[in-house]
Design an enzyme around this catalytic site. Structure first.
Site, PDB file in Angstrom:
ATOM      1  N   HIS A   1       0.826  -1.180  -0.065  1.00 43.89           N
ATOM      2  CA  HIS A   1      -0.050   0.112  -0.122  1.00 43.89           C
ATOM      3  C   HIS A   1       0.841   1.180   0.072  1.00 43.89           C
ATOM      4  O   HIS A   1       1.898   1.456   0.915  1.00 43.89           O
ATOM      5  CB  HIS A   1      -0.811   0.118   1.103  1.00 43.89           C
ATOM      6  CG  HIS A   1      -2.151  -0.910   0.971  1.00 43.89           C
ATOM      7  ND1 HIS A   1      -3.353  -0.584   1.557  1.00 43.89           N
ATOM      8  CD2 HIS A   1      -2.301  -1.939   0.281  1.00 43.89           C
ATOM      9  CE1 HIS A   1      -4.378  -1.397   1.284  1.00 43.89           C
ATOM     10  NE2 HIS A   1      -3.465  -2.265   0.473  1.00 43.89           N
TER      11      HIS A   1
ATOM     12  N   TYR B   1      -9.442   6.045   6.999  1.00 44.47           N
ATOM     13  CA  TYR B   1      -9.610   6.478   8.302  1.00 44.47           C
ATOM     14  C   TYR B   1     -10.470   7.727   8.460  1.00 44.47           C
ATOM     15  O   TYR B   1     -10.333   8.539   7.868  1.00 44.47           O
ATOM     16  CB  TYR B   1      -8.156   7.044   8.850  1.00 44.47           C
ATOM     17  CG  TYR B   1      -7.269   5.871   9.043  1.00 44.47           C
ATOM     18  CD1 TYR B   1      -6.371   5.454   8.053  1.00 44.47           C
ATOM     19  CD2 TYR B   1      -6.742   5.400  10.561  1.00 44.47           C
ATOM     20  CE1 TYR B   1      -5.498   4.477   8.320  1.00 44.47           C
ATOM     21  CE2 TYR B   1      -5.882   4.418  10.694  1.00 44.47           C
ATOM     22  CZ  TYR B   1      -5.075   3.952   9.517  1.00 44.47           C
ATOM     23  OH  TYR B   1      -4.177   3.220   9.832  1.00 44.47           O
TER      24      TYR B   1
ATOM     25  N   PRO C   1      -4.261   1.414  18.599  1.00 44.23           N
ATOM     26  CA  PRO C   1      -3.990   0.977  17.208  1.00 44.23           C
ATOM     27  C   PRO C   1      -4.308   1.942  16.005  1.00 44.23           C
ATOM     28  O   PRO C   1      -3.812   1.642  14.896  1.00 44.23           O
ATOM     29  CB  PRO C   1      -5.008  -0.318  16.995  1.00 44.23           C
ATOM     30  CG  PRO C   1      -5.785   0.088  18.191  1.00 44.23           C
ATOM     31  CD  PRO C   1      -5.564   0.754  19.205  1.00 44.23           C
TER      32      PRO C   1
ATOM     33  N   LYS D   1       0.816   1.035  14.967  1.00 42.46           N
ATOM     34  CA  LYS D   1       2.338   0.748  15.601  1.00 42.46           C
ATOM     35  C   LYS D   1       2.506  -0.390  16.391  1.00 42.46           C
ATOM     36  O   LYS D   1       3.801  -0.901  16.660  1.00 42.46           O
ATOM     37  CB  LYS D   1       2.496   2.181  16.213  1.00 42.46           C
ATOM     38  CG  LYS D   1       2.745   3.171  15.294  1.00 42.46           C
ATOM     39  CD  LYS D   1       3.882   3.276  14.348  1.00 42.46           C
ATOM     40  CE  LYS D   1       3.792   3.953  13.021  1.00 42.46           C
ATOM     41  NZ  LYS D   1       3.883   3.295  11.871  1.00 42.46           N
TER      42      LYS D   1
ATOM     43  N   TYR E   1       3.724   7.204   9.715  1.00 37.93           N
ATOM     44  CA  TYR E   1       2.987   5.792   9.341  1.00 37.93           C
ATOM     45  C   TYR E   1       3.707   4.719   8.590  1.00 37.93           C
ATOM     46  O   TYR E   1       3.398   3.660   9.089  1.00 37.93           O
ATOM     47  CB  TYR E   1       1.985   6.437   8.350  1.00 37.93           C
ATOM     48  CG  TYR E   1       0.710   5.467   8.363  1.00 37.93           C
ATOM     49  CD1 TYR E   1       0.646   4.509   7.450  1.00 37.93           C
ATOM     50  CD2 TYR E   1      -0.345   5.417   9.152  1.00 37.93           C
ATOM     51  CE1 TYR E   1      -0.268   3.474   7.020  1.00 37.93           C
ATOM     52  CE2 TYR E   1      -1.471   4.460   8.949  1.00 37.93           C
ATOM     53  CZ  TYR E   1      -1.245   3.510   8.029  1.00 37.93           C
ATOM     54  OH  TYR E   1      -2.264   2.515   7.857  1.00 37.93           O
TER      55      TYR E   1
HETATM   56  P1  FAS Z   1       1.316 -10.373  22.507  1.00 42.02           P
HETATM   57  O1  FAS Z   1       0.145  -9.994  23.372  1.00 42.02           O
HETATM   58  O2  FAS Z   1       0.796 -10.597  21.080  1.00 42.02           O
HETATM   59  O3  FAS Z   1       1.613 -11.713  22.752  1.00 42.02           O
HETATM   60  C1  FAS Z   1       2.047 -12.057  24.205  1.00 42.02           C
HETATM   61  C2  FAS Z   1       1.865 -13.658  24.470  1.00 42.02           C
HETATM   62  O4  FAS Z   1       2.366 -13.930  25.635  1.00 42.02           O
HETATM   63  C3  FAS Z   1       0.496 -14.115  24.089  1.00 42.02           C
HETATM   64  O5  FAS Z   1       0.448 -15.227  23.295  1.00 42.02           O
HETATM   65  C4  FAS Z   1       0.303 -14.501  25.551  1.00 42.02           C
HETATM   66  O6  FAS Z   1      -0.899 -15.429  25.435  1.00 42.02           O
HETATM   67  C5  FAS Z   1       1.466 -14.983  26.112  1.00 42.02           C
HETATM   68  N1  FAS Z   1       1.507 -14.609  27.500  1.00 42.02           N
HETATM   69  C6  FAS Z   1       0.995 -13.829  28.518  1.00 42.02           C
HETATM   70  N2  FAS Z   1       1.086 -14.178  29.760  1.00 42.02           N
HETATM   71  C7  FAS Z   1       2.005 -15.291  29.705  1.00 42.02           C
HETATM   72  C8  FAS Z   1       2.535 -16.104  30.746  1.00 42.02           C
HETATM   73  N3  FAS Z   1       2.301 -15.543  32.149  1.00 42.02           N
HETATM   74  N4  FAS Z   1       3.214 -17.096  30.569  1.00 42.02           N
HETATM   75  C9  FAS Z   1       3.300 -17.302  29.349  1.00 42.02           C
HETATM   76  N5  FAS Z   1       2.670 -16.597  28.295  1.00 42.02           N
HETATM   77  C10 FAS Z   1       2.014 -15.782  28.596  1.00 42.02           C
HETATM   78  N6  FAS Z   1      -1.633  -3.578  16.863  1.00 42.02           N
HETATM   79  C11 FAS Z   1      -1.786  -2.888  15.649  1.00 42.02           C
HETATM   80  O7  FAS Z   1      -0.679  -2.646  15.008  1.00 42.02           O
HETATM   81  N7  FAS Z   1      -2.981  -2.827  14.916  1.00 42.02           N
HETATM   82  C12 FAS Z   1      -4.176  -3.327  15.546  1.00 42.02           C
HETATM   83  O8  FAS Z   1      -5.313  -3.409  14.867  1.00 42.02           O
HETATM   84  C13 FAS Z   1      -4.147  -3.976  16.648  1.00 42.02           C
HETATM   85  N8  FAS Z   1      -5.302  -4.624  17.285  1.00 42.02           N
HETATM   86  C14 FAS Z   1      -5.107  -5.001  18.758  1.00 42.02           C
HETATM   87  C15 FAS Z   1      -6.181  -5.665  19.409  1.00 42.02           C
HETATM   88  C16 FAS Z   1      -5.955  -6.122  20.522  1.00 42.02           C
HETATM   89  C17 FAS Z   1      -7.354  -6.709  21.128  1.00 42.02           C
HETATM   90  C18 FAS Z   1      -4.947  -6.281  21.277  1.00 42.02           C
HETATM   91  C19 FAS Z   1      -4.564  -6.718  22.838  1.00 42.02           C
HETATM   92  C20 FAS Z   1      -3.665  -5.620  20.562  1.00 42.02           C
HETATM   93  C21 FAS Z   1      -3.914  -5.188  19.238  1.00 42.02           C
HETATM   94  N9  FAS Z   1      -2.687  -4.766  18.542  1.00 42.02           N
HETATM   95  C22 FAS Z   1      -2.749  -3.990  17.440  1.00 42.02           C
HETATM   96  C23 FAS Z   1      -1.547  -4.594  19.151  1.00 42.02           C
HETATM   97  C24 FAS Z   1      -0.934  -6.086  18.842  1.00 42.02           C
HETATM   98  O9  FAS Z   1      -0.829  -6.140  17.624  1.00 42.02           O
HETATM   99  C25 FAS Z   1       0.398  -6.025  19.621  1.00 42.02           C
HETATM  100  O10 FAS Z   1       1.344  -4.894  19.207  1.00 42.02           O
HETATM  101  C26 FAS Z   1       1.140  -7.309  19.422  1.00 42.02           C
HETATM  102  O11 FAS Z   1       0.328  -8.365  19.535  1.00 42.02           O
HETATM  103  C27 FAS Z   1       2.508  -7.358  20.268  1.00 42.02           C
HETATM  104  O12 FAS Z   1       2.950  -8.627  20.098  1.00 42.02           O
HETATM  105  P2  FAS Z   1       3.526  -9.367  21.244  1.00 42.02           P
HETATM  106  O13 FAS Z   1       4.511  -8.209  22.103  1.00 42.02           O
HETATM  107  O14 FAS Z   1       4.084 -10.540  21.096  1.00 42.02           O
HETATM  108  O15 FAS Z   1       2.359  -9.315  22.528  1.00 42.02           O
HETATM  109  C1  PHB Z   2      -6.070  -3.453  10.756  1.00 41.50           C
HETATM  110  O1  PHB Z   2      -5.883  -3.713   9.489  1.00 41.50           O
HETATM  111  O2  PHB Z   2      -6.382  -4.539  11.612  1.00 41.50           O
HETATM  112  C2  PHB Z   2      -5.644  -2.131  10.907  1.00 41.50           C
HETATM  113  C3  PHB Z   2      -4.923  -1.625  10.228  1.00 41.50           C
HETATM  114  C4  PHB Z   2      -4.428  -0.155  10.434  1.00 41.50           C
HETATM  115  C5  PHB Z   2      -4.727   0.147  11.854  1.00 41.50           C
HETATM  116  C6  PHB Z   2      -5.149  -0.601  12.724  1.00 41.50           C
HETATM  117  C7  PHB Z   2      -5.633  -1.737  12.524  1.00 41.50           C
HETATM  118  O3  PHB Z   2      -4.071   1.501  12.038  1.00 41.50           O
END
Ligand code: FAS
Ligand code: PHB
Length: 409
Positions: free
Chosen positions: A91, A220, A312, A316, A404
């Site tokens: 993109h 957006y 989000p 980032k 971005y």
């Molecule tokens: P994660 O949270 O992905 O992974 C951590 C892992 O550790 C999990 O699998 C968990 O089960 C495990 N864990 C936790 N406690 C533990 C323990 N005590 N023992 C062992 N394992 C344990 N980012 C975007 O850029 N765009 C988005 O749209 C977006 N939407 C999101 C929606 C939600 C609901 C959330 C919570 C986050 C979102 N994010 C988004 C951010 C997300 O993408 C994170 O930045 C990304 O998952 C980060 O990855 P990790 O640091 O690996 O953490």
């Molecule tokens: C998504 O595709 O999940 C997404 C894309 C851009 C954003 C947040 C989420 O800023």
């Protein structure tokens, strides 16, 4: 490989009743933990990944969708970038919708040719899981009662229980990649850590559906009914978000109610083009800005959501996690290859310099595109003036674009 395959390998490794020894114990099998494990493996550094959920549960979480070039480069370095290149969507622009009109921000022209890749976090995690399983490397899923010990000394340990049996891993370093609710940051004495947090008074209601995207690029939208985001996972699978109340219950949102509200937040042309269908996934994510400082505590290193969270809006979260892992993997490899602690000593400061810039951008973009309870008439006029300036000024658009697509490592 299905989750069963990964479980099977985990079972083989967990039958060993003897304490395990590894160089780096990684807590968490999300993108941070798995990418770190893969980068270390490629450099001959051993690790064990410990995850409390099942592999299928981790893959079932629908999260991020946009990868910076820095992240794709790290996937290539880890030897798992093939599918992202083959199936990811390049993109070169995004659109901002306000006052009923869409305005394109030409990311590529404003950043000397840079771009983002639309490729779901689920697929990134799957690529990393499969690479690790194919190499027969130790990952333990479904663990309970994980605890961290001795990371303020020279011989840290990670303990956990699996199927009622207590296990202990002796290691040189612990990587806390276990997200915002994990045990790693919680294991640091309160006197040794400082948290910075802002909680937003709204959430994002997200829907994933097997329907073609409403537009070829992300939209957006800042509307009088609140924020909306039109994203995608492929040419046939779309991801949409609506700003909603922070305490809303996703059960109260039928698919029909979601599509009706999304239509109301789009311009007439997009609303008319919107293709709807049954939701594959529907969830509400809370929004917060959070940073823990520092990110290193002796031989414990925090990476990704374990150390910081961004709303989000700026896409980032996942990309910051990848950047942390890029810094940490290089520092650990330097330690083992050159017996140098320079990278490890600089890790926290290097990450936080970039983290805080992404926190600022994500906060700014969230504040610009969402309606807050206290926005008021003046706040609305200020948002509109800033959006008008943003799309009319090359300098303002360039500032948005370079943040971005991602700041350099
Ligand atoms: P994660 O949270 O992905 O992974 C951590 C892992 O550790 C999990 O699998 C968990 O089960 C495990 N864990 C936790 N406690 C533990 C323990 N005590 N023992 C062992 N394992 C344990 N980012 C975007 O850029 N765009 C988005 O749209 C977006 N939407 C999101 C929606 C939600 C609901 C959330 C919570 C986050 C979102 N994010 C988004 C951010 C997300 O993408 C994170 O930045 C990304 O998952 C980060 O990855 P990790 O640091 O690996 O953490
Ligand atoms: C998504 O595709 O999940 C997404 C894309 C851009 C954003 C947040 C989420 O800023």
């Amino acid at each position: 490989m299905s989750g069963f395959g990964v479980h099977f390998i985990a079972r083989i490794l967990c039958d060993d009743r003897f304490p395990m020894r590894t160089q780096v114990a990684i807590v968490g099998a999300g993108p941070s933990g798995l990418l770190l494990a893969q980068l270390l493996h490629r450099a001959g550094v051993d690790s064990v990944v410990i995850e409390r959920q099942s592999a299928d549960h981790v893959l079932g979480r629908i999260r991020a969708g946009v990868l910076e070039k820095v992240t794709v480069d790290l996937l290539d370095q880890a030897g798992v970038g093939q599918r992202a290149h083959a199936q990811g969507l390049v993109h070169e622009g995004i659109e901002l919708l306000f006052k009923g009109k869409r305005h394109r921000i030409d990311l590529s022209a404003l950043t000397g040719g840079s771009h983002v890749t639309v490729y779901g976090q689920t697929e990134v995690t799957r690529d990393l899981m499969e690479a690790r399983a194919a190499a027969g490397l130790p990952s333990v899923y479904g663990v309970q009662a994980v605890s961290l010990h001795g990371f303020d000394g020279a011989h840290p340990q990670v303990r956990y229980v699996l199927d009622g049996i207590a296990h202990e891993i002796e290691c040189d370093f612990i990587a806390g990649c276990d997200g915002y609710h994990g045990v790693s940051r919680a294991s640091v004495p309160a006197s040794a850590i400082r948290n910075y947090e802002r909680v937003y008074p709204f959430g994002w209601l997200g829907v994933l559906a097997e329907v073609p995207p409403v537009s070829p690029e992300l939209i957006y939208a800042n509307t009088e009914r609140g924020f909306a985001l039109c994203s995608m996972r492929s040419a046939t699978r779309s991801r949409y978000y609506l700003q909603c109340g922070a305490d809303e219950n996703v059960q109260t949102w039928s698919d029909e109610a979601f599509w009706d509200e999304l239509r109301r937040r789009l311009d007439p042309e997009a609303a008319q083009r919107l293709v709807t269908g049954p939701s594959i996934e529907k969830s509400i994510a809370p929004l917060r800005s959070f940073v823990a400082e520092p990110m290193r505590f002796g031989r414990l290193f925090l990476a990704g959501d374990a150390a910081h969270i961004v709303p989000p809006t700026g896409a980032k979260g996942l990309n910051l996690a990848a950047a942390d892992v890029g810094y940490l993997s290089r520092a650990l490899i330097e330690h083992y290859r050159e017996r140098s602690s320079a990278g490890l000593d600089a890790y926290s400061q290097r990450c936080l310099g970039r983290v805080w810039k992404a926190e600022r951008f994500s906060w700014w973009f969230t504040s610009l595109m969402h309606r807050f309870p206290d926005t008021g008439a003046f706040g609305l006029k200020r948002q509109e003036a800033e959006l008008d300036y943003l799309v009319q000024s090359r300098a303002a658009s360039a500032a948005l674009a370079e943040n971005y697509v991602g700041l350099p490592l």
